[in-house]
Design a protein around this motif. Structure first.
Motif, PDB file in Angstrom:
ATOM      1  N   ASP A 195      40.425  26.900  39.978  1.00 32.10           N
ATOM      2  CA  ASP A 195      40.570  26.750  41.253  1.00 32.10           C
ATOM      3  C   ASP A 195      39.731  27.531  41.994  1.00 32.10           C
ATOM      4  O   ASP A 195      38.754  27.968  41.660  1.00 32.10           O
ATOM      5  CB  ASP A 195      42.233  27.271  41.621  1.00 32.10           C
ATOM      6  N   SER A 196      40.177  27.463  43.573  1.00 30.18           N
ATOM      7  CA  SER A 196      38.786  27.888  44.372  1.00 30.18           C
ATOM      8  C   SER A 196      38.985  29.527  44.215  1.00 30.18           C
ATOM      9  O   SER A 196      37.715  30.132  44.291  1.00 30.18           O
ATOM     10  CB  SER A 196      39.013  27.417  45.675  1.00 30.18           C
ATOM     11  N   LEU A 197      40.023  30.241  43.780  1.00 32.63           N
ATOM     12  CA  LEU A 197      40.310  31.387  43.799  1.00 32.63           C
ATOM     13  C   LEU A 197      39.486  32.022  42.756  1.00 32.63           C
ATOM     14  O   LEU A 197      38.516  33.143  42.941  1.00 32.63           O
ATOM     15  CB  LEU A 197      41.666  31.899  43.452  1.00 32.63           C
ATOM     16  N   VAL A 198      39.280  31.297  41.552  1.00 31.73           N
ATOM     17  CA  VAL A 198      38.628  31.766  40.643  1.00 31.73           C
ATOM     18  C   VAL A 198      36.935  31.592  40.560  1.00 31.73           C
ATOM     19  O   VAL A 198      36.089  32.322  40.433  1.00 31.73           O
ATOM     20  CB  VAL A 198      38.842  30.918  39.003  1.00 31.73           C
ATOM     21  N   GLU A 199      36.418  30.469  41.494  1.00 30.37           N
ATOM     22  CA  GLU A 199      35.315  30.402  41.881  1.00 30.37           C
ATOM     23  C   GLU A 199      34.787  31.541  42.800  1.00 30.37           C
ATOM     24  O   GLU A 199      33.654  32.082  42.444  1.00 30.37           O
ATOM     25  CB  GLU A 199      34.913  29.047  42.711  1.00 30.37           C
ATOM     26  N   LYS A 200      35.616  32.031  43.729  1.00 29.11           N
ATOM     27  CA  LYS A 200      35.158  33.180  44.517  1.00 29.11           C
ATOM     28  C   LYS A 200      35.231  34.277  43.841  1.00 29.11           C
ATOM     29  O   LYS A 200      34.307  35.334  44.043  1.00 29.11           O
ATOM     30  CB  LYS A 200      36.347  33.345  45.601  1.00 29.11           C
ATOM     31  N   LEU A 201      36.037  34.933  42.850  1.00 27.96           N
ATOM     32  CA  LEU A 201      36.053  35.943  42.121  1.00 27.96           C
ATOM     33  C   LEU A 201      34.809  36.008  41.227  1.00 27.96           C
ATOM     34  O   LEU A 201      34.095  37.062  41.064  1.00 27.96           O
ATOM     35  CB  LEU A 201      37.259  35.879  41.196  1.00 27.96           C
ATOM     36  N   GLN A 231      35.145  45.320  43.015  1.00 26.74           N
ATOM     37  CA  GLN A 231      36.562  45.464  43.582  1.00 26.74           C
ATOM     38  C   GLN A 231      36.489  45.570  44.951  1.00 26.74           C
ATOM     39  O   GLN A 231      37.670  44.847  45.301  1.00 26.74           O
ATOM     40  CB  GLN A 231      36.686  46.858  42.878  1.00 26.74           C
ATOM     41  N   THR A 232      35.446  45.838  45.774  1.00 28.02           N
ATOM     42  CA  THR A 232      35.863  46.152  47.007  1.00 28.02           C
ATOM     43  C   THR A 232      35.527  44.729  47.539  1.00 28.02           C
ATOM     44  O   THR A 232      36.306  44.145  48.645  1.00 28.02           O
ATOM     45  CB  THR A 232      34.639  46.843  47.651  1.00 28.02           C
ATOM     46  N   ALA A 233      34.708  43.777  47.114  1.00 29.02           N
ATOM     47  CA  ALA A 233      34.504  42.482  47.403  1.00 29.02           C
ATOM     48  C   ALA A 233      35.554  41.626  47.468  1.00 29.02           C
ATOM     49  O   ALA A 233      35.634  40.588  48.094  1.00 29.02           O
ATOM     50  CB  ALA A 233      32.970  41.725  46.882  1.00 29.02           C
ATOM     51  N   VAL A 234      36.440  41.773  46.198  1.00 29.90           N
ATOM     52  CA  VAL A 234      37.433  40.831  46.039  1.00 29.90           C
ATOM     53  C   VAL A 234      38.866  41.572  46.486  1.00 29.90           C
ATOM     54  O   VAL A 234      39.764  41.027  46.071  1.00 29.90           O
ATOM     55  CB  VAL A 234      37.624  40.300  44.450  1.00 29.90           C
ATOM     56  N   ALA A 235      38.698  42.761  47.264  1.00 26.10           N
ATOM     57  CA  ALA A 235      39.929  43.344  47.479  1.00 26.10           C
ATOM     58  C   ALA A 235      41.123  42.549  48.113  1.00 26.10           C
ATOM     59  O   ALA A 235      42.358  42.820  48.239  1.00 26.10           O
ATOM     60  CB  ALA A 235      39.855  44.649  48.180  1.00 26.10           C
ATOM     61  N   SER A 236      40.566  41.504  49.088  1.00 25.34           N
ATOM     62  CA  SER A 236      41.568  40.743  49.926  1.00 25.34           C
ATOM     63  C   SER A 236      42.066  39.469  49.173  1.00 25.34           C
ATOM     64  O   SER A 236      42.989  38.976  49.610  1.00 25.34           O
ATOM     65  CB  SER A 236      41.018  40.443  50.996  1.00 25.34           C
ATOM     66  N   LEU A 237      41.595  39.180  47.839  1.00 22.29           N
ATOM     67  CA  LEU A 237      42.049  38.220  47.051  1.00 22.29           C
ATOM     68  C   LEU A 237      43.279  38.521  46.246  1.00 22.29           C
ATOM     69  O   LEU A 237      43.393  39.624  45.731  1.00 22.29           O
ATOM     70  CB  LEU A 237      40.943  37.635  46.290  1.00 22.29           C
ATOM     71  N   PRO A 238      44.219  37.648  45.772  1.00 23.98           N
ATOM     72  CA  PRO A 238      45.145  37.856  45.148  1.00 23.98           C
ATOM     73  C   PRO A 238      45.025  37.813  43.702  1.00 23.98           C
ATOM     74  O   PRO A 238      45.443  36.819  43.058  1.00 23.98           O
ATOM     75  CB  PRO A 238      46.334  36.436  45.434  1.00 23.98           C
ATOM     76  N   VAL A 239      44.365  38.917  43.221  1.00 21.98           N
ATOM     77  CA  VAL A 239      44.102  39.257  42.049  1.00 21.98           C
ATOM     78  C   VAL A 239      44.448  40.631  41.495  1.00 21.98           C
ATOM     79  O   VAL A 239      43.904  41.489  42.266  1.00 21.98           O
ATOM     80  CB  VAL A 239      42.785  38.692  41.366  1.00 21.98           C
ATOM     81  N   ARG A 240      45.125  40.768  40.286  1.00 24.72           N
ATOM     82  CA  ARG A 240      45.345  42.244  39.770  1.00 24.72           C
ATOM     83  C   ARG A 240      44.989  42.476  38.324  1.00 24.72           C
ATOM     84  O   ARG A 240      44.473  43.300  38.034  1.00 24.72           O
ATOM     85  CB  ARG A 240      47.015  42.372  39.940  1.00 24.72           C
ATOM     86  N   SER A 241      45.399  41.431  37.587  1.00 29.59           N
ATOM     87  CA  SER A 241      44.856  41.341  36.206  1.00 29.59           C
ATOM     88  C   SER A 241      43.819  40.773  35.826  1.00 29.59           C
ATOM     89  O   SER A 241      43.828  39.439  36.348  1.00 29.59           O
ATOM     90  CB  SER A 241      46.318  41.306  35.396  1.00 29.59           C
ATOM     91  N   VAL A 242      43.116  41.008  34.838  1.00 35.04           N
ATOM     92  CA  VAL A 242      41.733  40.193  34.556  1.00 35.04           C
ATOM     93  C   VAL A 242      41.658  40.593  33.007  1.00 35.04           C
ATOM     94  O   VAL A 242      41.925  41.432  32.586  1.00 35.04           O
ATOM     95  CB  VAL A 242      40.798  40.579  35.097  1.00 35.04           C
ATOM     96  N   VAL A 243      41.579  39.409  32.250  1.00 38.59           N
ATOM     97  CA  VAL A 243      40.904  39.797  30.708  1.00 38.59           C
ATOM     98  C   VAL A 243      39.811  38.499  30.768  1.00 38.59           C
ATOM     99  O   VAL A 243      39.876  37.542  31.000  1.00 38.59           O
ATOM    100  CB  VAL A 243      41.952  39.214  29.730  1.00 38.59           C
ATOM    101  N   SER A 244      38.585  39.031  29.962  1.00 36.10           N
ATOM    102  CA  SER A 244      37.350  38.075  29.902  1.00 36.10           C
ATOM    103  C   SER A 244      37.126  38.536  28.205  1.00 36.10           C
ATOM    104  O   SER A 244      36.921  39.397  27.816  1.00 36.10           O
ATOM    105  CB  SER A 244      36.361  38.678  30.695  1.00 36.10           C
ATOM    106  N   ALA A 245      36.840  37.399  27.472  1.00 37.61           N
ATOM    107  CA  ALA A 245      36.094  37.233  26.158  1.00 37.61           C
ATOM    108  C   ALA A 245      34.850  36.569  26.241  1.00 37.61           C
ATOM    109  O   ALA A 245      34.488  35.691  27.050  1.00 37.61           O
ATOM    110  CB  ALA A 245      37.389  36.859  25.310  1.00 37.61           C
TER     111      ALA A 245
END
Length: 238
Positions: free
Chosen positions: A65-71, A108-122
């Protein structure tokens, strides 16, 4: 706490394996893998897959989705973030709450306004080749823990083997042989991180972040930037 259904994820890879191996298109592979992650997880979090070059720049990517693209875009523009760290360090990175995790302050500052709190990356590692990284983003805090990371890492290992095969047979190749060799040299990167940690009193994540930035600025590979640091005589007093 979100639990990754490893059997479902592995089955998803198996279902698309035949199609990918006949079409042998990297872009389609990463797109289907991102979609498979999203469809296999409860709560439909955002998911993405990125393949990276030696400076941590994307060569191929897919997002659900577009949110992931922005993050993701913010990470690659700034040269820092959990996905880049996961790729460069070859380890799972977990953010329990982005509002309180300060390891990547600019991102963290750049994406502060976006609806994301938890992240996991492998990391996507096939043999000794670091190809890129998987990532999952959730709008809720505390969604991922070490068990989540272990499950995603196992899935990523299977997916990386598939992607490596496709990259190895697709023409033209997306990764030069010299790039593959440089990405395999984790010892050099780790030594350089250790030197920065000792000299500047910073964390491993911050040291790795600094190396990535150095590589991007100089146009060198991450390994070359690490070698330059290791052979440089430090200023007096450091």
């Amino acid at each position: 706490m979100t639990q990754l259904p490893l059997d479902d994820l592995t089955a998803a890879v198996a279902r698309i394996r035949g199609l990918l191996l006949t079409e042998e298109k990297v872009d389609r592979a990463v797109s289907l893998l991102a979609k498979a992650i999203k469809e296999s997880l409860p709560g439909s979090p955002g998911a993405g897959v990125s393949l990276l070059d030696a400076e941590g720049k994307r060569t191929s990517s897919a997002a659900t989705d577009s949110l992931v693209e922005k993050l993701d875009a913010a990470q690659y523009e700034l040269g820092e973030g959990p996905c880049l760290t996961s790729w460069a360090a070859g380890k799972v990175v977990i953010i329990e709450d982005l509002q309180t995790d300060t390891r990547w302050p600019r991102w963290q500052t750049a994406v502060a306004s976006l609806p994301v709190r938890s992240v996991v990356s492998a990391p996507l590692v096939a043999g000794k080749e670091a190809l890129g990284a998987f990532k999952i983003y959730s709008a809720l805090p505390g969604q991922y823990d070490e068990s989540t990371g272990r499950a995603l890492a196992l899935f990523a290992e299977t997916a990386a083997t598939l992607l490596a095969h496709i990259q190895g047979t697709e023409a033209p190749l997306r990764m030069a042989e010299s790039l593959k060799a440089s990405l395999a040299s984790r010892d050099t990167i780790n030594r350089a991180c250790g030197m920065l940690m000792e000299r500047q009193g910073i964390s491993h994540e911050r040291a790795l972040q600094q190396l990535i930035q150095n590589a991007r600025v100089s146009g060198a590979t991450l390994v070359e930037a690490s070698e330059q640091l290791a052979t440089r005589v430090p200023p007096a007093g450091l």
